[in-house]
Design a protein around this motif. Structure first.
Motif, PDB file in Angstrom:
ATOM      1  N   GLU A 244      16.511 -14.360  10.347  1.00  0.00           N
ATOM      2  CA  GLU A 244      16.857 -13.153   9.765  1.00  0.00           C
ATOM      3  C   GLU A 244      16.675 -12.541   8.543  1.00  0.00           C
ATOM      4  O   GLU A 244      16.305 -11.469   8.321  1.00  0.00           O
ATOM      5  CB  GLU A 244      18.363 -12.804  10.485  1.00  0.00           C
ATOM      6  N   SER A 245      16.742 -13.620   7.598  1.00  0.00           N
ATOM      7  CA  SER A 245      16.553 -13.061   6.165  1.00  0.00           C
ATOM      8  C   SER A 245      15.128 -12.690   6.084  1.00  0.00           C
ATOM      9  O   SER A 245      14.822 -11.789   5.382  1.00  0.00           O
ATOM     10  CB  SER A 245      17.033 -14.285   5.387  1.00  0.00           C
ATOM     11  N   LEU A 246      14.199 -13.611   6.640  1.00  0.00           N
ATOM     12  CA  LEU A 246      12.938 -13.565   6.381  1.00  0.00           C
ATOM     13  C   LEU A 246      12.257 -12.044   7.063  1.00  0.00           C
ATOM     14  O   LEU A 246      11.554 -11.527   6.595  1.00  0.00           O
ATOM     15  CB  LEU A 246      12.156 -14.590   7.009  1.00  0.00           C
ATOM     16  N   ARG A 247      12.857 -11.776   8.288  1.00  0.00           N
ATOM     17  CA  ARG A 247      12.650 -10.537   8.962  1.00  0.00           C
ATOM     18  C   ARG A 247      12.709  -9.306   8.213  1.00  0.00           C
ATOM     19  O   ARG A 247      12.021  -8.518   8.183  1.00  0.00           O
ATOM     20  CB  ARG A 247      13.243 -10.299  10.336  1.00  0.00           C
ATOM     21  N   HIS A 248      14.413  -9.575   7.419  1.00  0.00           N
ATOM     22  CA  HIS A 248      14.455  -8.243   6.693  1.00  0.00           C
ATOM     23  C   HIS A 248      13.493  -8.310   5.223  1.00  0.00           C
ATOM     24  O   HIS A 248      13.142  -7.129   5.008  1.00  0.00           O
ATOM     25  CB  HIS A 248      15.820  -8.368   6.174  1.00  0.00           C
ATOM     26  N   MET A 249      13.193  -9.184   4.851  1.00  0.00           N
ATOM     27  CA  MET A 249      12.224  -9.612   3.507  1.00  0.00           C
ATOM     28  C   MET A 249      10.920  -8.828   3.957  1.00  0.00           C
ATOM     29  O   MET A 249      10.080  -8.305   3.104  1.00  0.00           O
ATOM     30  CB  MET A 249      12.167 -10.818   3.036  1.00  0.00           C
ATOM     31  N   ILE A 250      10.456  -9.109   5.209  1.00  0.00           N
ATOM     32  CA  ILE A 250       9.165  -8.727   5.588  1.00  0.00           C
ATOM     33  C   ILE A 250       9.100  -7.016   5.739  1.00  0.00           C
ATOM     34  O   ILE A 250       8.217  -6.508   5.346  1.00  0.00           O
ATOM     35  CB  ILE A 250       8.656  -9.306   6.840  1.00  0.00           C
ATOM     36  N   ARG A 251      10.238  -6.784   6.599  1.00  0.00           N
ATOM     37  CA  ARG A 251      10.336  -5.039   6.600  1.00  0.00           C
ATOM     38  C   ARG A 251      10.324  -4.520   5.354  1.00  0.00           C
ATOM     39  O   ARG A 251       9.895  -3.256   5.258  1.00  0.00           O
ATOM     40  CB  ARG A 251      11.509  -4.951   7.391  1.00  0.00           C
ATOM     41  N   SER A 252      11.253  -5.135   4.391  1.00  0.00           N
ATOM     42  CA  SER A 252      11.383  -4.295   3.184  1.00  0.00           C
ATOM     43  C   SER A 252      10.201  -4.717   2.097  1.00  0.00           C
ATOM     44  O   SER A 252      10.391  -4.113   1.105  1.00  0.00           O
ATOM     45  CB  SER A 252      12.639  -4.659   2.535  1.00  0.00           C
ATOM     46  N   ARG A 253       9.324  -5.530   2.423  1.00  0.00           N
ATOM     47  CA  ARG A 253       8.238  -5.811   1.635  1.00  0.00           C
ATOM     48  C   ARG A 253       8.592  -6.556   0.351  1.00  0.00           C
ATOM     49  O   ARG A 253       8.043  -6.366  -0.575  1.00  0.00           O
ATOM     50  CB  ARG A 253       7.296  -4.673   1.337  1.00  0.00           C
ATOM     51  N   ASP A 254       9.967  -7.041   0.511  1.00  0.00           N
ATOM     52  CA  ASP A 254      10.357  -7.865  -0.944  1.00  0.00           C
ATOM     53  C   ASP A 254       9.580  -9.064  -1.284  1.00  0.00           C
ATOM     54  O   ASP A 254       9.600  -9.651  -2.188  1.00  0.00           O
ATOM     55  CB  ASP A 254      11.816  -8.145  -0.532  1.00  0.00           C
TER      56      ASP A 254
ATOM     57  N   MET B 254      24.342 -11.327   1.658  1.00  0.00           N
ATOM     58  CA  MET B 254      23.383 -10.005   1.230  1.00  0.00           C
ATOM     59  C   MET B 254      21.902 -10.411   1.510  1.00  0.00           C
ATOM     60  O   MET B 254      21.392 -11.333   1.668  1.00  0.00           O
ATOM     61  CB  MET B 254      23.896  -9.946  -0.168  1.00  0.00           C
ATOM     62  N   THR B 255      21.163  -9.230   1.604  1.00  0.00           N
ATOM     63  CA  THR B 255      19.650  -9.289   1.600  1.00  0.00           C
ATOM     64  C   THR B 255      19.249  -9.597   0.362  1.00  0.00           C
ATOM     65  O   THR B 255      19.862  -9.462  -0.778  1.00  0.00           O
ATOM     66  CB  THR B 255      19.224  -8.240   2.079  1.00  0.00           C
ATOM     67  N   LEU B 256      18.002 -10.097   0.356  1.00  0.00           N
ATOM     68  CA  LEU B 256      17.458 -10.399  -0.872  1.00  0.00           C
ATOM     69  C   LEU B 256      16.993  -9.296  -1.824  1.00  0.00           C
ATOM     70  O   LEU B 256      17.256  -9.070  -2.900  1.00  0.00           O
ATOM     71  CB  LEU B 256      15.946 -10.992  -0.592  1.00  0.00           C
ATOM     72  N   GLN B 257      16.998  -8.020  -1.159  1.00  0.00           N
ATOM     73  CA  GLN B 257      16.752  -6.701  -1.803  1.00  0.00           C
ATOM     74  C   GLN B 257      18.099  -6.186  -2.511  1.00  0.00           C
ATOM     75  O   GLN B 257      18.177  -5.930  -3.575  1.00  0.00           O
ATOM     76  CB  GLN B 257      16.570  -5.590  -0.734  1.00  0.00           C
TER      77      GLN B 257
END
Length: 322
Positions: free
Chosen positions: A235-245, A206-209
């Motif tokens: 990939e996890s960090l890429r999603h966290m950056i895009r989502s601003r989490d 799952m994503t952090l979000q």
């Protein structure tokens, strides 16, 4: 006169790394200067001769050149950047420059943490936590810990010593969701760039979000986010950056996994873009550690490196509102 079989001797003064260097005009010096200038921009000397390999370049450097630095590390100091370039400039670099910059940047700090405390083992499994204000885990304290491999020493210590509520995750452990102690919770989930189920391994990612929403933590500050997830961090960090989490993460502790050489520019861009985005989001490195179990010898970097860097960040843009 003759010098090493050359009929004519030409003395050339070249400025490299701010130091005057004197060469004899020989085929060897053509190869040397082409090696230094060839794949790298902003160097005045160019040669039509075929560029030698980096290993050959290091031999010529050590044999023929005397820098003020006195050794072949001069090239690493010049082209292994400690400050990441812009993404635009990054795309003008060769794979060799990107490799030197990756190993130089990730292995050095760019902020000082005056007091660190080790949570967990002194060896593999333990991590440093910055105790300086405003990065110190507060009250209430929330920690997410991804990648356990049956070693809860970090989680137990930070729960006990800082009074944190710790959520530990590892899809590879064949343990069901349980409460390890009053403050440490375990879930058989993994972090990823999307919510997915991997059938062959039986892992739920799952994503952090999504994990924060599931635990009713949306909008909470995460005091420490730790990841040792065997390559899934990218990939996890890429999603966290895009989502601003990551904007509400005070400290990020991550083991970066990479086999040591960028073989293409696209490969280098894919990895280094993540590091540029982390920096632009406010994350600064206060500690870096090379995992000794993953030593590697790079064709481009002339000293022993590692495939696994444990990098510790603080977020200088953190909002301490809980």
């Amino acid at each position: 006169m003759r010098q090493g079989g050359c009929k004519v001797v030409v003395v050339m003064v070249v400025v490299l790394t701010g130091t005057a260097v004197i060469f004899l005009e020989t085929p060897a010096t053509h190869r040397l200067l082409a090696a230094v200038a060839g794949p790298y921009p902003h160097t005045r000397y160019q040669s039509r001769r075929k560029h030698p390999t980096t290993a050959e370049s290091s031999k010529w450097l050590s044999r023929l050149v005397t820098f003020n630095d006195t050794n072949v590390l001069a090239g690493l100091r010049k082209y292994g950047l400690l400050d990441l370039p812009t993404k635009e400039d990054l795309r003008q670099m060769s794979p060799q420059q990107m490799t030197m910059t990756y190993h130089s940047y990730i292995d050095n700090i760019n902020i000082l943490c005056h007091r660190k405390f080790r949570m967990g083992r002194v060896g593999d499994g333990g991590w440093e936590v910055c105790d300086d204000e405003p990065y110190r885990p507060g009250n209430p304290c929330l920690v997410y810990s991804f990648g356990i491999n049956h070693d809860f020493t970090f989680d137990d210590d930070i729960a006990k010593l800082y009074g944190c509520e710790v959520y530990a995750f590892d899809p590879s452990m064949r343990e069901s969701i349980h409460r390890r102690s009053q403050s440490v919770h375990f879930s058989q989930l993994g972090i990823g760039g999307e919510d997915t189920y991997i059938k062959r391994s039986g892992w739920h990612l799952m994503t952090l979000q999504s994990i924060m929403a599931m635990l009713d933590h949306t909008g909470r500050t995460i005091d420490v986010l730790k990841m040792d997830v065997e390559g899934a961090e990218w990939e996890s960090l890429r999603h966290m950056i895009r989502s601003r989490d990551l904007s509400r993460v005070k400290q990020l502790l991550v083991e970066f996994h990479f086999d040591g050489e960028f073989k293409t520019k696209d490969m280098g861009v894919a990895f280094l873009d993540v590091l540029v985005d982390l920096h632009d989001s406010g994350f600064r490195k206060f500690y870096a550690h090379k995992n000794p179990l993953k030593n590697l010898k790079s064709r481009t970097f002339s000293i022993v490196r590692t495939a696994c860097y444990e990098v510790h960040y603080v977020n200088i843009n953190v909002n301490n509102d809980k």
